[in-house]
Design a protein around this motif. Structure first.
Motif, PDB file in Angstrom:
ATOM      1  N   THR A 148       0.842  -1.196   0.000  1.00 44.95           N
ATOM      2  CA  THR A 148       0.000   0.000   0.000  1.00 44.95           C
ATOM      3  C   THR A 148       0.878   1.248   0.000  1.00 44.95           C
ATOM      4  O   THR A 148       2.039   1.211   0.421  1.00 44.95           O
ATOM      5  CB  THR A 148      -0.928   0.036   1.224  1.00 44.95           C
ATOM      6  N   TYR A 149       0.314   2.354  -0.456  1.00 45.84           N
ATOM      7  CA  TYR A 149       1.062   3.603  -0.534  1.00 45.84           C
ATOM      8  C   TYR A 149       1.313   4.207   0.845  1.00 45.84           C
ATOM      9  O   TYR A 149       0.529   4.028   1.781  1.00 45.84           O
ATOM     10  CB  TYR A 149       0.315   4.616  -1.406  1.00 45.84           C
ATOM     11  N   ASN A 150       2.402   4.950   0.953  1.00 40.25           N
ATOM     12  CA  ASN A 150       2.751   5.699   2.177  1.00 40.25           C
ATOM     13  C   ASN A 150       2.730   4.822   3.433  1.00 40.25           C
ATOM     14  O   ASN A 150       2.304   5.256   4.493  1.00 40.25           O
ATOM     15  CB  ASN A 150       1.790   6.887   2.369  1.00 40.25           C
ATOM     16  N   SER A 151       3.200   3.599   3.291  1.00 36.23           N
ATOM     17  CA  SER A 151       3.137   2.681   4.436  1.00 36.23           C
ATOM     18  C   SER A 151       4.490   2.123   4.850  1.00 36.23           C
ATOM     19  O   SER A 151       4.598   1.498   5.892  1.00 36.23           O
ATOM     20  CB  SER A 151       2.201   1.504   4.112  1.00 36.23           C
ATOM     21  N   SER A 152       5.525   2.354   4.043  1.00 40.40           N
ATOM     22  CA  SER A 152       6.812   1.714   4.308  1.00 40.40           C
ATOM     23  C   SER A 152       7.941   2.732   4.393  1.00 40.40           C
ATOM     24  O   SER A 152       8.254   3.413   3.415  1.00 40.40           O
ATOM     25  CB  SER A 152       7.130   0.690   3.209  1.00 40.40           C
ATOM     26  N   VAL A 153       8.572   2.809   5.571  1.00 40.24           N
ATOM     27  CA  VAL A 153       9.739   3.675   5.735  1.00 40.24           C
ATOM     28  C   VAL A 153      10.909   3.141   4.911  1.00 40.24           C
ATOM     29  O   VAL A 153      11.691   3.911   4.348  1.00 40.24           O
ATOM     30  CB  VAL A 153      10.125   3.785   7.222  1.00 40.24           C
ATOM     31  N   SER A 154      11.035   1.829   4.829  1.00 35.82           N
ATOM     32  CA  SER A 154      12.155   1.235   4.098  1.00 35.82           C
ATOM     33  C   SER A 154      12.124   1.590   2.614  1.00 35.82           C
ATOM     34  O   SER A 154      13.164   1.636   1.956  1.00 35.82           O
ATOM     35  CB  SER A 154      12.161  -0.283   4.270  1.00 35.82           C
ATOM     36  N   ASP A 155      10.927   1.851   2.081  1.00 35.43           N
ATOM     37  CA  ASP A 155      10.816   2.225   0.673  1.00 35.43           C
ATOM     38  C   ASP A 155      11.472   3.577   0.385  1.00 35.43           C
ATOM     39  O   ASP A 155      11.856   3.848  -0.765  1.00 35.43           O
ATOM     40  CB  ASP A 155       9.342   2.275   0.246  1.00 35.43           C
ATOM     41  N   VAL A 156      11.573   4.424   1.394  1.00 40.76           N
ATOM     42  CA  VAL A 156      12.154   5.752   1.170  1.00 40.76           C
ATOM     43  C   VAL A 156      13.480   5.950   1.893  1.00 40.76           C
ATOM     44  O   VAL A 156      14.259   6.834   1.532  1.00 40.76           O
ATOM     45  CB  VAL A 156      11.169   6.871   1.596  1.00 40.76           C
ATOM     46  N   TYR A 157      13.762   5.127   2.894  1.00 35.87           N
ATOM     47  CA  TYR A 157      14.948   5.356   3.726  1.00 35.87           C
ATOM     48  C   TYR A 157      16.237   5.235   2.911  1.00 35.87           C
ATOM     49  O   TYR A 157      17.114   6.104   2.974  1.00 35.87           O
ATOM     50  CB  TYR A 157      14.962   4.370   4.893  1.00 35.87           C
ATOM     51  N   GLU A 158      16.358   4.155   2.132  1.00 35.19           N
ATOM     52  CA  GLU A 158      17.588   3.943   1.359  1.00 35.19           C
ATOM     53  C   GLU A 158      17.761   4.995   0.281  1.00 35.19           C
ATOM     54  O   GLU A 158      18.854   5.558   0.101  1.00 35.19           O
ATOM     55  CB  GLU A 158      17.583   2.547   0.729  1.00 35.19           C
ATOM     56  N   VAL A 159      16.685   5.295  -0.438  1.00 33.78           N
ATOM     57  CA  VAL A 159      16.809   6.227  -1.561  1.00 33.78           C
ATOM     58  C   VAL A 159      17.028   7.660  -1.081  1.00 33.78           C
ATOM     59  O   VAL A 159      17.742   8.438  -1.738  1.00 33.78           O
ATOM     60  CB  VAL A 159      15.577   6.121  -2.491  1.00 33.78           C
TER      61      VAL A 159
END
Length: 225
Positions: A117-128
Motif C-alpha cells: 500500500t502507498y505511504n506505508s513503508s519507511v524502508s521504501d524511502v529510507y535507502e533512496v
C-alpha cells in the motif's frame, strides 16, 4: 571540548552550544504533499515493483527506470542525459539543462515499491533518501562533478543517452554557474493519501538537509497520485 563545545540540535530545531540556547522554528522542518509530483505510472504501463530491467532478475515487465528514461527523453530542453546506474553511481539518471548563465544539473535516484500500500513503508524511502543526501557531495563544484563523471566513464558507466561526453566536458568549463537539483523517484509515495508521521520525518529531514547543503537548493519527489 571546553574550548569548542559541541553543538546539539533538537527535533524542534533548537540549537544548544555550551550555555547558549537558540530557539528554532519547528515548522521549518516539515513535509507537505505539495512537494510530491504525481506520475501516472499506469499510462506508461510501468510495473512499479521493478526498479530496473535486467536479463537475470527482471527481463519481463517495464521498470521504473525504463519509464523515467522515456520521461526524460520527452523533454527536449535537456542538453545532456546520462545513465549511471551501478555501484558507486552519482545517480541513476543525470540531466543537464544549460542556459545563458548556468548549468542546472539534476540527479535522479530511483527505488522500486516494495510495500503493498502507498505511504506505508519507511524502508521504501529510507535507502533512496540516503542516496540522495550522499549525492550532494558531487555537486559542490563543477570540477568535482566533472571528475566523478570522468571516473565513471573509465569504469564503463556514465552512458550519454543524449549529448556527447567531449562536448559536455568543454561546455562545463565555460564561465557559467553550477546549480543543483535532486529528484527522488519512488512510486510508493502517494500525493493524495495521508502521509504518516514516521514517513514524513524521513522525507522532511532529507528535504531540509539537501535544501541547505550549498549548491543544491531543490529536492523533488516523483511519486504516485
Amino acid at each position: 571540548l571546553n574550548q569548542y563545545p559541541m553543538i546539539f540540535r533538537t527535533t524542534d530545531d533548537v540549537s544548544i552550544q555550551g550555555i547558549e540556547y537558540c530557539a528554532g522554528n519547528p515548522d521549518a522542518i516539515v513535509f507537505s504533499a505539495d512537494n510530491i509530483i504525481s506520475i501516472d505510472w499506469s499510462k506508461y504501463k510501468t510495473d512499479v515493483k521493478i526498479e530496473v530491467n535486467d536479463d537475470k532478475h527482471h527481463p519481463l515487465g517495464k521498470s521504473i527506470q525504463t519509464t523515467l528514461r522515456e520521461l526524460l527523453e520527452e523533454d527536449t530542453n535537456y542538453k545532456y542525459i546520462i545513465y549511471d546506474h551501478g555501484n558507486g553511481e552519482v545517480a541513476d539518471f543525470i540531466s543537464v539543462l544549460e542556459n545563458e548563465y548556468s548549468f542546472e544539473i539534476t540527479l535522479f535516484h530511483v527505488k522500486g515499491m516494495s510495500a503493498s500500500t502507498y505511504n506505508s513503508s519507511v524502508s521504501d524511502v529510507y535507502e533512496v533518501t540516503g542516496q540522495a543526501v550522499k549525492s550532494t557531495i558531487w555537486l559542490k563544484t563543477k570540477q568535482t562533478f566533472l571528475n566523478k563523471i570522468t571516473s565513471r566513464r573509465r569504469s564503463n558507466h556514465g552512458q550519454f543517452i543524449r549529448g556527447d561526453f567531449e562536448e559536455f566536458k568543454a561546455s562545463l568549463k565555460q564561465n557559467k554557474q553550477l546549480t543543483g537539483k535532486i529528484v527522488i523517484v519512488q512510486p510508493s509515495i502517494s500525493k493524495s493519501i495521508t502521509i504518516p508521521n514516521k514517513l514524513q520525518e524521513v522525507l522532511a529531514a532529507a528535504k531540509y538537509y539537501i535544501s541547505n547543503s550549498g549548491k543544491v537548493k531543490t529536492l523533488e519527489f516523483w511519486g504516485s497520485e
